[in-house]
Motif scaffolding. Structure first.
Motif, PDB file in Angstrom:
ATOM      1  N   ILE A  33     -12.546  -0.685  -1.497  1.00 51.45           N
ATOM      2  CA  ILE A  33     -12.199  -2.104  -1.396  1.00 51.45           C
ATOM      3  C   ILE A  33     -13.413  -2.917  -1.814  1.00 51.45           C
ATOM      4  O   ILE A  33     -14.528  -2.688  -1.334  1.00 51.45           O
ATOM      5  CB  ILE A  33     -11.788  -2.487   0.039  1.00 51.45           C
ATOM      6  N   GLN A  71      -8.065   7.174  -1.842  1.00 50.30           N
ATOM      7  CA  GLN A  71      -8.840   5.997  -1.487  1.00 50.30           C
ATOM      8  C   GLN A  71     -10.034   5.833  -2.432  1.00 50.30           C
ATOM      9  O   GLN A  71     -10.975   6.608  -2.400  1.00 50.30           O
ATOM     10  CB  GLN A  71      -9.330   6.095  -0.039  1.00 50.30           C
ATOM     11  N   PHE A 106       0.823  -1.209   0.000  1.00 46.72           N
ATOM     12  CA  PHE A 106       0.000   0.000   0.000  1.00 46.72           C
ATOM     13  C   PHE A 106       0.860   1.265   0.000  1.00 46.72           C
ATOM     14  O   PHE A 106       0.525   2.261  -0.658  1.00 46.72           O
ATOM     15  CB  PHE A 106      -0.948  -0.001   1.180  1.00 46.72           C
ATOM     16  N   TYR A 119      -5.013  -0.391   4.650  1.00 45.09           N
ATOM     17  CA  TYR A 119      -5.423   0.479   3.540  1.00 45.09           C
ATOM     18  C   TYR A 119      -5.672   1.892   4.043  1.00 45.09           C
ATOM     19  O   TYR A 119      -5.165   2.876   3.480  1.00 45.09           O
ATOM     20  CB  TYR A 119      -6.672  -0.102   2.888  1.00 45.09           C
ATOM     21  N   VAL A 161      -8.615  -1.791  -3.924  1.00 48.35           N
ATOM     22  CA  VAL A 161      -8.555  -3.246  -3.794  1.00 48.35           C
ATOM     23  C   VAL A 161      -9.761  -3.780  -4.549  1.00 48.35           C
ATOM     24  O   VAL A 161     -10.904  -3.497  -4.186  1.00 48.35           O
ATOM     25  CB  VAL A 161      -8.579  -3.693  -2.325  1.00 48.35           C
TER      26      VAL A 161
END
Length: 774
Positions: free
Chosen positions: A714, A711, A659, A702, A671
């Protein structure tokens, strides 16, 4: 002090019964502690998990920049109400497993079949995002279509009405082999090549059944399997010479898919006598995946002698069609070089499956009655005028929304509009074959027309043919066929593949429009030994499904072997092998051009958490695209890491390092396919706890190492441990947040705690157990 951490029951409640009121519990208390309230009683793990809110509620509360998604199968989502309810309640984004991939959507003619995609988009609530997965991969591509684009040009010189694709022994058996024909069945006795028995004194093939057990035709079969599929909605002919040891012999023709034995049809039975005769049958298949023809010989006992087999597309014996190749059957989804005008009319290509025994036709709409047919015209203009004195044939299929309405054929000089050859066709609501012979008598006639302006109606027109009439044969001739192949150059292959890539990306992106804003543009571009997959001989390793990567043969490179690397049934096709590194830049350029404004474009890869060198190679791959695309600016928005990990084989140090390296690129990080395998379908409580810890660790790492601005989120890969979701991926495993019965697992708690950054259940009280049984 939290008393529920130190108070223990003297008698445990089973939790699996209807209520603890039915099982009176006695509680011990610490010295000096007063009466214990119900709210201070501890909850069991099962009760805690049941009291957690939905995952996306915690994501909205604690991590507004981190979108938690789910990879799912569209069939389960659309067809299973319980599955859909859990997915909708818990996740903020969906990724389809296979429904949006090239092999699923792109058909054998390059058109897109989007029925499943549309049904999925309709079913997903509008507040749930969708991640487009994927545009370009090295597998699950429609290999047969892509290979057909780069295949050599086939030139057929024949005086037969069959463009015969059976050559050598596959047709005449003169070299003493079956040429690829093979036989099977309970009623088959033998298949041999018999010298000197053929009609012309050469070899032929002999098929013998067991005689006494004669019954169904399919109990003895002899088939030929082609390297590629037949063209759907085209006229084919099977022609052969045959005789039988029985005057009452029977052979049956059929076609099918040679792998799954589906897509069967074309059944036709021939009565075979004891003397040589020629047999012929025409058919059209609407299936996309037919690649085998069969002669069934099980019905009547005996030996069948077969020779001079011809099979292929039907050659029109009546005319030399000069419209061939210009989309006058409209199967390319366009009107080709046809144009129209007059009476406020309109012309468009039809919706799919509206053509005459085909997908598409042209629809001519005349809104009001006109003075004559020419009030609205559908026209084709040639580069050279027709030949004076020659006889031409116009042929097409047509129907109307109104019985007894009609259209008219005419020819014309496109400069002064003088015309001749007028002939009207009366139509009904059923398809009608319209055919007319016309002899050109005027100079500079260079246009043909289908006039449709007389009657207010909608006309469907398909399979237009026009050309010089052929003189009929007056005597029997010996037919022969010569086939030659001209390979395409590297530049020709590159051009046609780039066009196919653009058409695919454009078609999918424009179809879904604003509904999808995040796209997996290139999937798994780097091999395990850190090279660009498909370039400079890099074909080693396996893909994420464990399938071996197979280098193309020389025949495959030249387009001669359409079976190349299709043994896995996984549609391998290496775009980079033919396009070089440009395949990557072009894919992103097309995606940026055609995807909705503001879309975020990703590269996706696996094993980055365990292979730092592969991660470094992927980052260089992204840099290359950013620096070499035609926009002059960085074009890759994000990097996706799949993260198919095992609970016992991954460490926090590995996750943190990956990461941190990804974050340093400045790109969005997602992810994309997270699951945590345990190696069993019956995990212990300790294994379930370890799985939960890994899920929680990945979410926490993360958040810790990817800045909020980078971000993207995920995605958990598949919903549950139900075997229906694991027929191909992680078979006999239990990698997900829900068990095989869609109940929450310990891992559900781990994900929620990872999102919140704390043990959420510490805020629960003893009275919360009741929620389990509501």
């Amino acid at each position: 002090m939290k008393f529920n951490k130190i108070i223990f029951p003297a008698l445990a409640c089973t939790l699996m019964l209807g209520s603890c009121d039915d099982n009176k519990m006695e509680w011990g208390t610490p010295d000096g502690h007063g009466e214990i309230s119900e709210s201070e009683m501890p909850l069991a793990l099962k009760e805690k998990i049941a009291n957690y809110d939905y995952i996306k509620a915690y994501a909205a509360q604690y991590t507004p920049n981190l979108i938690v998604g789910l990879g799912l199968g569209t069939d389960e989502y659309i067809g299973n109400a319980d599955y859909k309810a859990i997915a909708d309640a818990n996740f903020q984004m969906f990724t389809t497993g296979n429904a949006m991939k090239h092999q699923t959507v792109v058909q054998s003619d390059g058109t897109l079949k989007l029925t499943t995609v549309d049904a999925f988009l309709e079913a997903v609530p509008t507040d749930i995002q969708i991640y487009g997965h994927n545009f370009i991969w090295h597998t699950q591509q429609n290999q047969n279509y892509l290979k057909s684009l780069i295949a050599p040009q086939m030139n057929i010189e024949s005086d037969s009405n069959v463009a015969n694709i059976l050559t050598g022994d596959a047709s005449d058996f003169n070299n003493g082999t079956s040429g690829g024909w093979s036989s099977w069945g309970d009623n088959k006795e033998e298949q041999t090549i018999e010298n000197g028995i053929g009609e012309d004194g050469t070899a032929c093939m002999a098929l013998k059944n067991k005689g006494d057990n004669a019954g169904a035709a399919y109990t003895a079969q002899c088939g030929y399997t082609f390297d590629t599929y037949l063209q759907a909605n085209k006229e084919y002919i099977i022609k052969f010479k045959a005789k039988s040891s029985s005057n009452a012999g029977k052979l049956q023709f059929q076609y099918q898919n040679g792998t799954n034995y589906g897509s069967q049809g074309g059944y036709n039975t021939f009565d075979i006598g004891s003397t040589w005769n020629t047999y012929e049958y025409e058919f059209i298949t609407t299936y996309e995946d037919v690649n085998r023809i069969i002669l069934n010989f099980g019905e009547v006992g005996g030996t069948y002698y077969i020779d001079d087999i011809e099979f292929g597309l039907k050659i029109d014996d009546t005319m030399t069609n000069i419209l061939a190749g210009d989309n006058s059957d409209f199967e390319g989804g366009t009107k080709g070089s046809w144009g129209s005008w007059g009476n406020s009319s309109s012309t468009n290509v039809s919706a799919k499956e509206e053509g005459y025994k085909s997908d598409y036709c042209v629809v001519l709409v005349n809104p009001s009655d006109g003075d004559d047919y020419y009030a609205a015209q559908f026209a084709y203009t040639f580069n050279e005028p027709l030949a004076v004195g020659e006889t031409y044939i116009i042929q097409f299929y047509a129907k109307s929304t109104i019985n007894s309405s009609g259209v008219q054929f005419a020819s014309q000089n496109s400069n002064d509009y003088s015309g001749e050859g007028y002939h009207a066709f009366t139509l009904s609501t059923d398809w009608t074959l319209c055919e007319y012979e016309y002899t050109c008598t005027k100079e500079n006639i260079d246009r043909i027309l289908i006039n449709f302006g007389k009657n207010a109606a909608t006309f469907h027109v398909d399979n237009i043919k026009f050309g010089l009439k052929k003189e009929p044969q007056t005597k029997a001739v010996t037919r022969s066929t010569t086939i030659t192949y001209i390979p395409k150059t590297a530049q020709e292959k590159k051009t046609v593949l780039l066009n196919a890539m653009e058409s695919w990306i454009k078609g999918m992106a424009e179809h879904v429009g604003d509904r999808i804003k995040d796209w997996d543009v290139i999937n798994e571009p780097i091999t395990d030994n850190c090279q660009w997959r498909g370039i400079d001989g890099a074909f080693g390793g396996t893909d994420s499904e464990g399938k071996a990567d197979i280098a193309p043969t020389e025949d495959a490179v030249n387009g001669l072997n359409l079976n190349w690397s299709n043994e896995t049934g996984n549609g391998h096709f290496y775009w980079g092998y033919y396009l070089g590194k440009e395949y990557a830049t072009k894919a992103f350029e097309y995606a940026r051009q055609y995807c909705a404004q503001g879309s975020r474009l990703f590269v996706n890869e696996y094993n980055l958490e365990t292979n730092p060198n592969k991660l470094a190679a992927l980052i260089e791959f992204v840099k290359y695209i950013d620096q070499n695309n035609s926009t002059g600016a960085a074009i890759v928005d994000g990097i996706g890491t799949q993260m198919h990990v095992t609970a016992s084989g991954i460490t926090k140090e590995q996750i943190d390092a990956m990461f941190k390296t990804l974050a340093a690129t400045g790109k969005l990080i997602r992810v994309t396919e997270l699951d945590v395998a345990l190696g069993t379908t019956t995990p212990s409580a300790e294994q379930l706890a370890a799985q939960s810890d890994v899920y929680q660790m990945i979410f926490e790492s993360y958040k810790e190492n990817i800045p909020e601005a980078q971000q993207s989120g995920i995605t958990i890969w598949t919903l549950s441990d139900n075997p229906d979701e694991h027929q191909y991926w992680l078979k006999d495993q239990s990698p997900n947040l829900f068990d095989a019965n869609y109940a929450r697992k310990h891992a559900y708690k781990g994900v929620c705690d990872g999102i919140a950054g704390k043990d959420i259940s510490e805020g629960f009280t003893g009275t919360d157990w009741e929620k389990v049984y509501e």
